[in-house]
Design an enzyme around this catalytic site. Structure first.
Site, PDB file in Angstrom:
ATOM      1  N   LYS A 242       0.808  -1.151  -0.077  1.00 51.52           N
ATOM      2  CA  LYS A 242       0.135  -0.109   0.009  1.00 51.52           C
ATOM      3  C   LYS A 242       0.849   1.257  -0.072  1.00 51.52           C
ATOM      4  O   LYS A 242       0.394   2.398  -0.621  1.00 51.52           O
ATOM      5  CB  LYS A 242      -1.009   0.160   1.300  1.00 51.52           C
ATOM      6  CG  LYS A 242      -2.119  -0.918   1.192  1.00 51.52           C
ATOM      7  CD  LYS A 242      -2.994  -0.467   2.247  1.00 51.52           C
ATOM      8  CE  LYS A 242      -4.272  -1.584   2.284  1.00 51.52           C
ATOM      9  NZ  LYS A 242      -5.034  -1.466   3.418  1.00 51.52           N
TER      10      LYS A 242
ATOM     11  N   LYS B  38      -4.773  -9.624  -7.735  1.00 51.97           N
ATOM     12  CA  LYS B  38      -6.073  -9.961  -7.025  1.00 51.97           C
ATOM     13  C   LYS B  38      -7.053  -8.765  -7.556  1.00 51.97           C
ATOM     14  O   LYS B  38      -6.822  -7.840  -7.798  1.00 51.97           O
ATOM     15  CB  LYS B  38      -6.102 -10.059  -5.736  1.00 51.97           C
ATOM     16  CG  LYS B  38      -5.438  -8.938  -5.021  1.00 51.97           C
ATOM     17  CD  LYS B  38      -5.822  -9.012  -3.283  1.00 51.97           C
ATOM     18  CE  LYS B  38      -5.633  -7.697  -2.777  1.00 51.97           C
ATOM     19  NZ  LYS B  38      -6.158  -7.758  -1.158  1.00 51.97           N
TER      20      LYS B  38
ATOM     21  N   LYS C 227     -10.594  -3.257  -4.991  1.00 48.48           N
ATOM     22  CA  LYS C 227     -11.268  -2.131  -5.281  1.00 48.48           C
ATOM     23  C   LYS C 227     -10.474  -0.977  -5.520  1.00 48.48           C
ATOM     24  O   LYS C 227     -10.912  -0.232  -6.203  1.00 48.48           O
ATOM     25  CB  LYS C 227     -12.085  -1.731  -3.995  1.00 48.48           C
ATOM     26  CG  LYS C 227     -11.730  -1.798  -2.771  1.00 48.48           C
ATOM     27  CD  LYS C 227     -12.648  -1.733  -1.592  1.00 48.48           C
ATOM     28  CE  LYS C 227     -12.292  -2.646  -0.460  1.00 48.48           C
ATOM     29  NZ  LYS C 227     -13.635  -2.725   0.633  1.00 48.48           N
TER      30      LYS C 227
HETATM   31  P1  AMP Z   1     -11.270  -5.540   2.260  1.00 52.01           P
HETATM   32  O1  AMP Z   1     -12.319  -4.900   1.259  1.00 52.01           O
HETATM   33  O2  AMP Z   1     -10.012  -5.344   1.579  1.00 52.01           O
HETATM   34  O3  AMP Z   1     -11.637  -5.097   3.707  1.00 52.01           O
HETATM   35  O4  AMP Z   1     -11.645  -7.041   2.175  1.00 52.01           O
HETATM   36  C1  AMP Z   1     -12.764  -7.669   2.958  1.00 52.01           C
HETATM   37  C2  AMP Z   1     -12.594  -9.165   2.760  1.00 52.01           C
HETATM   38  O5  AMP Z   1     -12.667  -9.561   1.492  1.00 52.01           O
HETATM   39  C3  AMP Z   1     -11.317  -9.664   3.556  1.00 52.01           C
HETATM   40  O6  AMP Z   1     -11.497 -10.879   4.166  1.00 52.01           O
HETATM   41  C4  AMP Z   1     -10.262  -9.939   2.267  1.00 52.01           C
HETATM   42  O7  AMP Z   1      -9.669 -11.113   2.486  1.00 52.01           O
HETATM   43  C5  AMP Z   1     -11.448 -10.450   1.239  1.00 52.01           C
HETATM   44  N1  AMP Z   1     -10.988 -10.202  -0.028  1.00 52.01           N
HETATM   45  C6  AMP Z   1     -10.563  -9.158  -0.745  1.00 52.01           C
HETATM   46  N2  AMP Z   1     -10.290  -9.124  -2.003  1.00 52.01           N
HETATM   47  C7  AMP Z   1     -10.378 -10.419  -2.405  1.00 52.01           C
HETATM   48  C8  AMP Z   1     -10.119 -11.098  -3.341  1.00 52.01           C
HETATM   49  N3  AMP Z   1      -9.640 -10.657  -4.646  1.00 52.01           N
HETATM   50  N4  AMP Z   1     -10.350 -12.755  -3.350  1.00 52.01           N
HETATM   51  C9  AMP Z   1     -10.909 -13.049  -2.364  1.00 52.01           C
HETATM   52  N5  AMP Z   1     -11.042 -12.482  -1.186  1.00 52.01           N
HETATM   53  C10 AMP Z   1     -10.717 -11.054  -1.181  1.00 52.01           C
END
Ligand code: AMP
Ligand code: TRP
Length: 343
Positions: free
Chosen positions: A121, A205, A208
């Site tokens: 990041k 991956k 967002k």
């Molecule tokens: P975040 O939006 O970063 O707070 O992520 C929320 C949840 O979504 C966390 O458990 C992440 O590990 C999961 N997550 C985010 N991006 C991915 C992805 N591309 N594939 C699988 N899980 C994801």
């Protein structure tokens, strides 16, 4: 959920968090939300909207509460039931910040220096990042351990943060001679959808923060947008293989097959059995239909919840109360264990 954490003999509890920044995508759904729903019937579950984590990078104060309601709506629309699981915003429960401070004094700088998410990041700008972004994984450990959570459903990208949580729990138990006070939380990562990749690049991956909206399917995308994104997804000229080893070296194809498998509740091999030998002219429309079938009801339901913010607020306020009732006594025990003065 079989492996019992060493020494800890308290009840099992599930905890996870999602940041209220940006809209959720298919990776969040398959890596996190879908698991949240699957766990809520048989387990004591706490799902937190981690607004304190979100503000480690700039958040517009005019948008933050709205973003929090948006994630709450996504939880509810995906099927998290507030009568079965606790849903609440992190900043409403003081235990998170307080325990994070105590853990700041347990965690070592060397441990944080190894965290790859911070490096990713911050990039070359680490000197200009907030101290909070650097400290983010310590707050995450506090989230989990303020509830003595034993199991944490997350996507694969959170593995290293979970290891840090275990290290902090173990060091606290050891330093303060409180064996088994904190559990060593287990990540629940396995299963299809743990790592959904970008539709444009099978080596990064789905995220967002990817500048290209075509790289991800958002939970708010309309049916025709979903179909368009899948049509434009990167593939290759070869047909769908019959066996798993035919996916090697074809990360974009493996990703689409994985998404199909995760959404339909089958294995990757089942999907190959159905589509072996077909080209993407057949597979992509089938995948688009499946995505729309699974995502459209969530989008519709999210919109219904968002039209009634008072109902969301009622659920979050009730959740915050229930969460504080669990976490406050645990953090109070931490104060006693650390030996702080009390009246
Ligand atoms: P975040 O939006 O970063 O707070 O992520 C929320 C949840 O979504 C966390 O458990 C992440 O590990 C999961 N997550 C985010 N991006 C991915 C992805 N591309 N594939 C699988 N899980 C994801
Ligand atoms: N760091 C997680 C993410 O980016 C969000 C998070 C914060 C979390 N606290 C947590 C996940 C506690 C699981 C448990 O996805």
């Amino acid at each position: 959920m079989s492996e019992k954490p060493v020494e800890y003999s308290g009840p099992e509890r599930v905890f996870s968090g999602v940041q209220p920044s940006g809209s959720l995508h298919l990776g969040n759904y398959l890596g996190a939300l879908k698991k949240f729903v699957d766990l809520q019937d048989a387990h004591d579950c706490v799902y937190c909207i981690v607004d304190l984590h979100a503000v480690t990078v700039w958040q517009d104060p005019k948008e933050l509460a709205k973003q929090t309601r948006h994630i709450a709506a996504a939880f509810l629309a995906a099927g998290v039931d507030p009568d079965k699981a606790i849903i609440y915003p992190q900043a409403q429960v003081r235990a998170h910040s307080e325990l994070a401070w105590y853990f700041n004094c347990v965690a070592r700088i060397g441990w944080l220096n190894r965290m790859t998410q911070f490096k990713d990041k911050a990039g070359k700008n680490s000197e200009k990042m907030s101290v909070g972004l650097y400290d983010y994984p310590v707050l995450q450990a506090a989230d989990i351990l303020a509830f003595k959570a034993t199991h944490v459903p997350v996507g694969e990208d959170q593995k290293q943060h979970l290891e840090l949580s275990r290290d902090i729990a173990a060091k606290f138990n050891n330093d303060f001679d409180a064996p088994g006070f904190f559990p060593l939380p287990e990540p629940l990562i396995k299963g299809p959808g743990a790592r959904v990749m970008s539709l444009k690049d099978g080596s990064s991956k789905m995220s967002k923060s990817d500048p290209s909206d075509l790289s991800r399917i958002n939970l708010t995308d309309e049916a025709d947008k979903i179909a368009k994104k899948i049509r434009k997804a990167k593939t290759d000229p070869e047909p769908i293989p019959a066996e798993m080893d035919g996916l090697e070296g074809r990360p974009e194809v493996a990703n689409l097959v994985g998404i199909y498998a995760a959404l339909s509740g089958q294995s990757d091999q089942d999907v190959l059995n159905t589509y072996a030998g077909e080209g993407f002219g057949v597979f992509k429309p089938a995948l688009a239909d499946l995505c729309v079938e699974k995502i459209a009801p969530i989008t519709e339901s999210m919109n219904r919840y968002l039209a009634d913010p008072a109902e969301i607020d009622r659920i979050l306020a009730k959740g915050a109360e229930a969460a504080a009732a669990i976490a406050d006594p645990i953090v109070s025990d931490v104060r006693d264990i650390m030996g702080f003065w009390k009246a």
